[in-house]
Structures are given as structure tokens and as C-alpha cells.
Design an enzyme around this catalytic site. Structure first.
Site, mmCIF file in Angstrom:
data_model
loop_
_atom_site.group_PDB
_atom_site.id
_atom_site.type_symbol
_atom_site.label_atom_id
_atom_site.label_comp_id
_atom_site.label_asym_id
_atom_site.label_seq_id
_atom_site.Cartn_x
_atom_site.Cartn_y
_atom_site.Cartn_z
ATOM 1 N N SER A 32 0.784 -1.242 0.000
ATOM 2 C CA SER A 32 0.000 0.000 0.000
ATOM 3 C C SER A 32 0.811 1.286 0.000
ATOM 4 O O SER A 32 1.517 1.576 0.967
ATOM 5 C CB SER A 32 -0.884 0.061 1.251
ATOM 6 O OG SER A 32 -1.737 -1.025 1.304
ATOM 7 N N HIS A 63 -2.502 0.361 -4.757
ATOM 8 C CA HIS A 63 -1.805 -0.831 -5.238
ATOM 9 C C HIS A 63 -1.763 -0.804 -6.758
ATOM 10 O O HIS A 63 -2.740 -1.118 -7.421
ATOM 11 C CB HIS A 63 -2.512 -2.105 -4.764
ATOM 12 C CG HIS A 63 -2.391 -2.306 -3.294
ATOM 13 N ND1 HIS A 63 -1.452 -3.122 -2.732
ATOM 14 C CD2 HIS A 63 -3.066 -1.757 -2.270
ATOM 15 C CE1 HIS A 63 -1.565 -3.084 -1.423
ATOM 16 N NE2 HIS A 63 -2.540 -2.266 -1.117
ATOM 17 N N HIS A 85 -4.724 -9.119 -2.033
ATOM 18 C CA HIS A 85 -5.027 -9.368 -0.612
ATOM 19 C C HIS A 85 -6.151 -10.380 -0.419
ATOM 20 O O HIS A 85 -7.102 -10.434 -1.201
ATOM 21 C CB HIS A 85 -5.468 -8.064 0.072
ATOM 22 C CG HIS A 85 -4.430 -6.995 0.025
ATOM 23 N ND1 HIS A 85 -4.351 -6.111 -1.000
ATOM 24 C CD2 HIS A 85 -3.407 -6.698 0.867
ATOM 25 C CE1 HIS A 85 -3.322 -5.289 -0.794
ATOM 26 N NE2 HIS A 85 -2.738 -5.639 0.330
ATOM 27 N N TYR A 87 -8.322 -10.061 1.873
ATOM 28 C CA TYR A 87 -9.553 -9.307 2.208
ATOM 29 C C TYR A 87 -10.310 -8.827 0.974
ATOM 30 O O TYR A 87 -11.474 -8.429 1.070
ATOM 31 C CB TYR A 87 -9.255 -8.129 3.158
ATOM 32 C CG TYR A 87 -8.338 -7.054 2.625
ATOM 33 C CD1 TYR A 87 -8.720 -6.182 1.607
ATOM 34 C CD2 TYR A 87 -7.079 -6.880 3.180
ATOM 35 C CE1 TYR A 87 -7.884 -5.198 1.141
ATOM 36 C CE2 TYR A 87 -6.220 -5.884 2.725
ATOM 37 C CZ TYR A 87 -6.632 -5.051 1.705
ATOM 38 O OH TYR A 87 -5.788 -4.072 1.238
ATOM 39 N N GLU A 88 -9.654 -8.869 -0.183
ATOM 40 C CA GLU A 88 -10.354 -8.488 -1.424
ATOM 41 C C GLU A 88 -11.270 -9.606 -1.908
ATOM 42 O O GLU A 88 -12.022 -9.424 -2.855
ATOM 43 C CB GLU A 88 -9.334 -8.191 -2.527
ATOM 44 C CG GLU A 88 -8.527 -6.940 -2.306
ATOM 45 C CD GLU A 88 -7.467 -6.787 -3.394
ATOM 46 O OE1 GLU A 88 -7.817 -6.330 -4.485
ATOM 47 O OE2 GLU A 88 -6.304 -7.162 -3.136
ATOM 48 N N ALA A 115 2.334 -2.126 5.052
ATOM 49 C CA ALA A 115 1.928 -1.123 6.037
ATOM 50 C C ALA A 115 1.364 -1.879 7.231
ATOM 51 O O ALA A 115 0.734 -2.930 7.068
ATOM 52 C CB ALA A 115 0.861 -0.221 5.430
ATOM 53 N N MET A 213 -2.629 -6.755 7.388
ATOM 54 C CA MET A 213 -3.511 -7.670 6.651
ATOM 55 C C MET A 213 -2.794 -8.317 5.474
ATOM 56 O O MET A 213 -3.439 -8.825 4.563
ATOM 57 C CB MET A 213 -4.743 -6.905 6.138
ATOM 58 C CG MET A 213 -5.526 -6.203 7.227
ATOM 59 S SD MET A 213 -6.853 -5.202 6.526
ATOM 60 C CE MET A 213 -7.259 -4.146 7.919
ATOM 61 N N SER A 214 -1.468 -8.269 5.468
ATOM 62 C CA SER A 214 -0.740 -8.801 4.306
ATOM 63 C C SER A 214 0.613 -9.339 4.721
ATOM 64 O O SER A 214 0.959 -9.356 5.901
ATOM 65 C CB SER A 214 -0.552 -7.692 3.262
ATOM 66 O OG SER A 214 0.276 -6.679 3.796
ATOM 67 N N ASN A 237 0.184 3.735 11.567
ATOM 68 C CA ASN A 237 -0.673 4.216 12.654
ATOM 69 C C ASN A 237 -0.269 3.509 13.941
ATOM 70 O O ASN A 237 0.215 2.388 13.911
ATOM 71 C CB ASN A 237 -2.154 3.944 12.328
ATOM 72 C CG ASN A 237 -2.420 2.498 11.952
ATOM 73 O OD1 ASN A 237 -2.021 2.027 10.879
ATOM 74 N ND2 ASN A 237 -3.074 1.783 12.835
ATOM 75 N N HIS A 249 -8.520 3.800 5.831
ATOM 76 C CA HIS A 249 -7.520 3.326 4.866
ATOM 77 C C HIS A 249 -6.800 4.519 4.240
ATOM 78 O O HIS A 249 -5.610 4.461 3.938
ATOM 79 C CB HIS A 249 -8.198 2.466 3.793
ATOM 80 C CG HIS A 249 -7.236 1.911 2.772
ATOM 81 N ND1 HIS A 249 -6.227 1.050 3.100
ATOM 82 C CD2 HIS A 249 -7.116 2.128 1.434
ATOM 83 C CE1 HIS A 249 -5.527 0.744 2.003
ATOM 84 N NE2 HIS A 249 -6.050 1.386 0.986
#
Ligand code: HPA
Length: 278
Positions: A32, A63, A85, A87-88, A115, A213-214, A237, A249
Site C-alpha cells: 500500500s 496498489h 489481498h 480481504y479483497e 503497512a 492484513m498482508s 498508525n 484506509h
């Protein structure tokens, strides 16, 4: 599975041959908003992921989905900007497709960046975490159903997944250069939701320093394929575990874009350390 990545590998090898670029032995994966961290390449050839047979399309803002091939100190290097990802909605076969293609091209050493949100209060927004180890809370393992080559499940030793010696040297170099980076444990979640307060406190309690998440699925597959892995999370963050705040995001991306140039220095050091020249 093998047929599809073989087709992608064949396509890429033909493009490289045409351009007179050697097949890559080093591979860099940027997540990201980290495109600005991409190392400079001699004689670069840029290929849109959409042109590669079987490549899953990237649909997330930040991306780009671009492969850049070229040379660094006469060694072939591939930079993948943009990843796929879980989550996609993709399955783990798609998520790990790029790393399997890298292996089929002959990549031996990988640098992966992503990230992440900090759980450890010593981290500051915009600093980096060298991934020393991980905790996979995604609820899936990309090596499920994958064989070890002799027909057995991939009961892989993952106690030494991240290259320790390269990590030690990178940490030393980052200190000497004044780059803020500490070693830590990455917790992987499936997303797409960010974490609840209770989840964040749990992750910290079990030893997590940052959450993302990756990266972990790709690292597991790369390890299975015999590649050396160095991984760095950019802290976009920092969670206050006593009072979790709201997050978007867009904020994550903004910090990633701002801090990406620092990561570029780390990647240049990593390339120097590989000793593959010639
Ligand atoms: N949680 C999960 N994934 C992330 C975060 C986070 O706080 N920040 C960047 N990626």
C-alpha cells in the site's frame, strides 16, 4: 496451479529475453502506497500485471499492480508494486501467485514491505519494524493442501522464516544512518475490518508488536519455495490500547506515501547486502 504460474513465468521470461534483461535473482514486493520506495533499476522494463497470464487483478487504491525488471550491480532484480489481498476476496492461491511466479523465474532472495498498525507503544507513526517473527491470526494458511514434493503435506519448519543475519545487518545499518527501525513480531489478520479494542489488547498480550492484513501468506509461500526473506513493516498508525481511536484506509495510505522514501534507503542497503553481484 503449476501450469498457470508456469505460463506467467514463460511470458515474463520471453519479455525479458526480448529486452536483454537477465532473469531476476532478487525480488522486492511493495504494498500500500509504497511505490516511492522502489529502488532505481538499470535498463528497466515495466510490465503491467494485467498483461501477465493468470495474474489476479489488483483492485485496492494504492496498489498499482506493476512489475519492474532490471539490473542492480549486474544482477537481475524484480520490483512488484501492488499486491493481492485475502480481504479483497481472493483465495490464498491467488494471494501467493506472485511469489510463486517469482520462484519460477529464479528469485532466491526477497524483500517484502507492507503497512502495519503498531501495538507496541514505543513505535511512532512513520517508523519501521523489521519483521523478526510473526503470529498468523488470518485463520488460513496458504500451504494448506500444498505438498512437500514427495506427496506429503508441507510440514514446514518456520522457526527461522525471516533471514536473521540480513535482519541484524539491516538494523545496524539503519542505526548508523539514523533510520528509525526496530525488530518486532508482526500479527497477521485477514481484514478487511480494522481491529476492535479487545482484539488489539489480545494481540499485544500474546506478543505482537504490529498488526497488518498482508505479507505473512507470501512469506510462508516464499519460505516453502526456498527463498530467503527479509520483511519490513512501515508503521502507518499507532494504536492507543487504552482508548482505540478511529482510523481509515486513506490515513494509512497517506502515511505510507510520506514515509516511503525512507524505506527506499533500507531497500538499497538490502540489495547491497545480498552479495549476488556478477
Ligand atoms: N491494522 C491492520 N492492518 C493495518 C493497520 C492496522 O492498524 N495499519 C495498516 N495496515
Amino acid at each position: 496451479m503449476v501450469a498457470v504460474e508456469g505460463k506467467a513465468g514463460g511470458y515474463l521470461i520471453a519479455r525479458l529475453r526480448e529486452a536483454g534483461i537477465p532473469p531476476p535473482r532478487m525480488g522486492v514486493v511493495l504494498g500500500s502506497g509504497l511505490g516511492e520506495a522502489a529502488p532505481g533499476l538499470d535498463d528497466a522494463l515495466e510490465i503491467d500485471c494485467r498483461d501477465v497470464p493468470g495474474w489476479p487483478p489488483c483492485g485496492v487504491p494504492g496498489h498499482a499492480g506493476v512489475l519492474r525488471f532490471g539490473r542492480r550491480s549486474d544482477t537481475g532484480l524484480l520490483v512488484q508494486s501492488g499486491r493481492v489481498h485475502y480481504y479483497e476476496g481472493y483465495d490464498m492461491e491467488a494471494v501467493t501467485f506472485p511469489v510463486r511466479v517469482m520462484a519460477s523465474l529464479g528469485v532466491e532472495k526477497t524483500f517484502m514491505a507492507n503497512a502495519a498498525g503498531a501495538l507496541n507503544p514505543v513505535y511512532e507513526r512513520g517508523c519501521m519494524m523489521l519483521v523478526r517473527d510473526h503470529i498468523n491470526l488470518m485463520g488460513v494458511n496458504p500451504l494448506r493442501g500444498v505438498s512437500d514434493g514427495e506427496g506429503n503435506p508441507a510440514f514446514l519448519d518456520v522457526s527461522n522464516l525471516y533471514d536473521e543475519r540480513t535482519g541484524d545487518e539491516l538494523l545496524e545499518r539503519s542505526k548508523a544512518s539514523g533510520w528509525p527501525m526496530e525488530g518486532g513480531t508482526l500479527v497477521a489478520v485477514s481484514g478487511p475490518t480494522f481491529e476492535t479494542g479487545a482484539e488489539l489488547r489480545y494481540m499485544r498480550l500474546v506478543g505482537g508488536d504490529a498488526v497488518s492484513m498482508s505479507l505473512v501468506p507470501e512469506a510462508l509461500m516464499a519460505h516453502h519455495m526456498g527463498m530467503s526473506i527479509t520483511a519490513v513493516s512501515l508503521i502507518t498508525n499507532v494504536w492507543d490500547l487504552r482508548k482505540p481511536h478511529s482510523i481509515s484506509h486513506r490515513d494509512v495510505l497517506k502515511t505510507a506515501v510520506e514515509a516511503a522514501p525512507m524505506l527506499r534507503g533500507i531497500i538499497a542497503s538490502w540489495i547491497e547486502l545480498q552479495g549476488l553481484a556478477g
